[in-house]
Design a protein around this motif. Structure first.
Motif, PDB file in Angstrom:
ATOM      1  N   GLN A  78     -71.634  64.592  80.742  1.00  0.00           N
ATOM      2  CA  GLN A  78     -71.308  65.965  80.354  1.00  0.00           C
ATOM      3  C   GLN A  78     -70.991  66.160  78.860  1.00  0.00           C
ATOM      4  O   GLN A  78     -71.445  67.140  78.256  1.00  0.00           O
ATOM      5  CB  GLN A  78     -70.152  66.494  81.213  1.00  0.00           C
ATOM      6  N   PRO A  79     -70.248  65.255  78.213  1.00  0.00           N
ATOM      7  CA  PRO A  79     -69.940  65.486  76.786  1.00  0.00           C
ATOM      8  C   PRO A  79     -71.185  65.615  75.918  1.00  0.00           C
ATOM      9  O   PRO A  79     -71.175  66.356  74.920  1.00  0.00           O
ATOM     10  CB  PRO A  79     -69.124  64.250  76.391  1.00  0.00           C
ATOM     11  N   ALA A  95     -78.642  64.306  70.982  1.00  0.00           N
ATOM     12  CA  ALA A  95     -77.605  63.271  71.018  1.00  0.00           C
ATOM     13  C   ALA A  95     -78.183  62.071  71.770  1.00  0.00           C
ATOM     14  O   ALA A  95     -78.870  62.240  72.782  1.00  0.00           O
ATOM     15  CB  ALA A  95     -76.346  63.775  71.707  1.00  0.00           C
ATOM     16  N   ILE A  96     -77.938  60.865  71.250  1.00  0.00           N
ATOM     17  CA  ILE A  96     -78.421  59.641  71.910  1.00  0.00           C
ATOM     18  C   ILE A  96     -77.291  58.621  71.936  1.00  0.00           C
ATOM     19  O   ILE A  96     -76.650  58.367  70.915  1.00  0.00           O
ATOM     20  CB  ILE A  96     -79.633  59.019  71.181  1.00  0.00           C
ATOM     21  N   VAL A  97     -77.074  58.017  73.094  1.00  0.00           N
ATOM     22  CA  VAL A  97     -76.058  56.958  73.202  1.00  0.00           C
ATOM     23  C   VAL A  97     -76.648  55.803  73.996  1.00  0.00           C
ATOM     24  O   VAL A  97     -77.384  56.001  74.964  1.00  0.00           O
ATOM     25  CB  VAL A  97     -74.762  57.492  73.863  1.00  0.00           C
ATOM     26  N   HIS A  98     -76.366  54.578  73.540  1.00  0.00           N
ATOM     27  CA  HIS A  98     -76.801  53.375  74.252  1.00  0.00           C
ATOM     28  C   HIS A  98     -75.570  52.509  74.483  1.00  0.00           C
ATOM     29  O   HIS A  98     -74.754  52.342  73.591  1.00  0.00           O
ATOM     30  CB  HIS A  98     -77.848  52.614  73.435  1.00  0.00           C
ATOM     31  N   MET A 141     -64.200  60.891  74.284  1.00  0.00           N
ATOM     32  CA  MET A 141     -65.232  60.011  74.853  1.00  0.00           C
ATOM     33  C   MET A 141     -66.408  59.887  73.906  1.00  0.00           C
ATOM     34  O   MET A 141     -66.679  58.840  73.355  1.00  0.00           O
ATOM     35  CB  MET A 141     -65.670  60.558  76.217  1.00  0.00           C
ATOM     36  N   MET A 142     -67.082  61.022  73.634  1.00  0.00           N
ATOM     37  CA  MET A 142     -68.205  60.984  72.697  1.00  0.00           C
ATOM     38  C   MET A 142     -67.650  61.095  71.283  1.00  0.00           C
ATOM     39  O   MET A 142     -66.980  62.048  70.938  1.00  0.00           O
ATOM     40  CB  MET A 142     -69.132  62.164  72.965  1.00  0.00           C
ATOM     41  N   LYS A 143     -67.935  60.073  70.447  1.00  0.00           N
ATOM     42  CA  LYS A 143     -67.375  60.065  69.094  1.00  0.00           C
ATOM     43  C   LYS A 143     -68.361  60.598  68.076  1.00  0.00           C
ATOM     44  O   LYS A 143     -67.997  61.229  67.106  1.00  0.00           O
ATOM     45  CB  LYS A 143     -66.935  58.658  68.716  1.00  0.00           C
ATOM     46  N   LYS A 144     -69.639  60.288  68.246  1.00  0.00           N
ATOM     47  CA  LYS A 144     -70.659  60.794  67.327  1.00  0.00           C
ATOM     48  C   LYS A 144     -71.963  60.974  68.088  1.00  0.00           C
ATOM     49  O   LYS A 144     -72.159  60.374  69.139  1.00  0.00           O
ATOM     50  CB  LYS A 144     -70.823  59.859  66.121  1.00  0.00           C
ATOM     51  N   VAL A 189     -72.066  52.254  72.467  1.00  0.00           N
ATOM     52  CA  VAL A 189     -70.743  52.197  73.093  1.00  0.00           C
ATOM     53  C   VAL A 189     -70.668  50.995  74.030  1.00  0.00           C
ATOM     54  O   VAL A 189     -71.697  50.424  74.432  1.00  0.00           O
ATOM     55  CB  VAL A 189     -70.424  53.487  73.886  1.00  0.00           C
ATOM     56  N   THR A 190     -69.434  50.622  74.374  1.00  0.00           N
ATOM     57  CA  THR A 190     -69.252  49.530  75.330  1.00  0.00           C
ATOM     58  C   THR A 190     -68.703  50.049  76.665  1.00  0.00           C
ATOM     59  O   THR A 190     -68.764  49.350  77.664  1.00  0.00           O
ATOM     60  CB  THR A 190     -68.265  48.473  74.776  1.00  0.00           C
TER      61      THR A 190
END
Lengths: 150, 77
Positions: free
Chosen positions: A16-17, A79-82, A1-4, A9-10
């Motif tokens: 949790q990851p 870690a940051i994801v949008h 799920m989490m790649k970097k 992401v889409t």
């Protein structure tokens, strides 16, 4: 799920990851901020949001923000994801996870991250209302509340 | 030649996502002026330009092979 650790992401964001990624035995605190799609803004109803990004530059800017944070608050891990694309009410648009040995740095660094994202990361939000749509940015303009209720 | 990519409201104002221009060694300011004169609907208020994925200043120079992105005011989060 989490790649970097700094990514656009889409797919729906799982929390949790990112917690697992920032946590290690030297850390005593993790703060997680999740920004969600809001239905009501100043009395105006949003149907859904459409996010777009300049993906390679956005990921680079997220990583730069992470580096700024680690310099200001030594010992943290970030870690940051949008998410981009079409997002619906209450979906997670952005997640920031920060771990630190003690809680203060994790709280402070997390708030710094969302402020910087809103300043420098090339991501754009279009709000789609019952009465129309608008890219949000400097020209930010919500329809009059009265128009919506007609 | 340079490549220009338009995002969000900029893309809607010029009616295309990207294009290749047969120009080089022009300033960011000149590039924005060219876009403005080519696409009357383009309003450069608040627009920033990134050259090769880094924010550029108005007097920075765009060289052959550069990728320029037209960046409207950002609204992530």
């Amino acid at each position: 799920m989490m790649k970097k650790p700094f990514e656009i992401v889409t797919e729906p964001i799982e929390i949790q990851p990112y917690i697992d990624y920032v946590l290690h035995p030297y850390q005593g605190a993790v703060t997680v901020f999740t920004g969600h799609v809001r239905e009501w803004t100043h009395g105006v109803r949003t149907l859904y949001l459409s996010y777009e990004a300049y993906v390679p530059m956005a990921e680079k800017k997220l990583a730069e923000i992470g580096a700024e944070m680690e310099e200001k608050w030594p010992g943290i891990k970030v870690a940051i994801v949008h998410r981009i694309g079409e997002l619906h009410i209450s979906d997670i648009a952005v997640l920031i996870a920060v771990s630190s040995p003690h809680r203060k740095a994790a709280y402070e660094a997390n708030e710094y991250a969302i402020d910087r994202i809103k300043e420098v990361v090339p991501i754009w939000k279009k709000e789609i209302w019952e009465t129309g749509e608008q890219w949000i940015g400097a020209q930010k303009k919500y329809p009059e509340q009265g128009e919506v209720n007609k | 030649m340079i490549k220009v990519i338009y995002f969000a409201v900029a893309r809607e104002m010029v009616g295309k996502g990207e294009e290749t221009l047969k120009v080089e060694n022009l300033t960011v300011k000149q590039l924005l002026e060219w876009i403005g004169s080519s696409y009357p609907a383009f309003d450069q208020t608040g627009m920033q330009v990134a050259i090769n994925e880094e924010y550029a200043m108005l007097d920075d120079t765009v060289k052959a092979g550069d990728v320029c992105a037209i960046i409207p005011p950002v609204s992530g989060g």
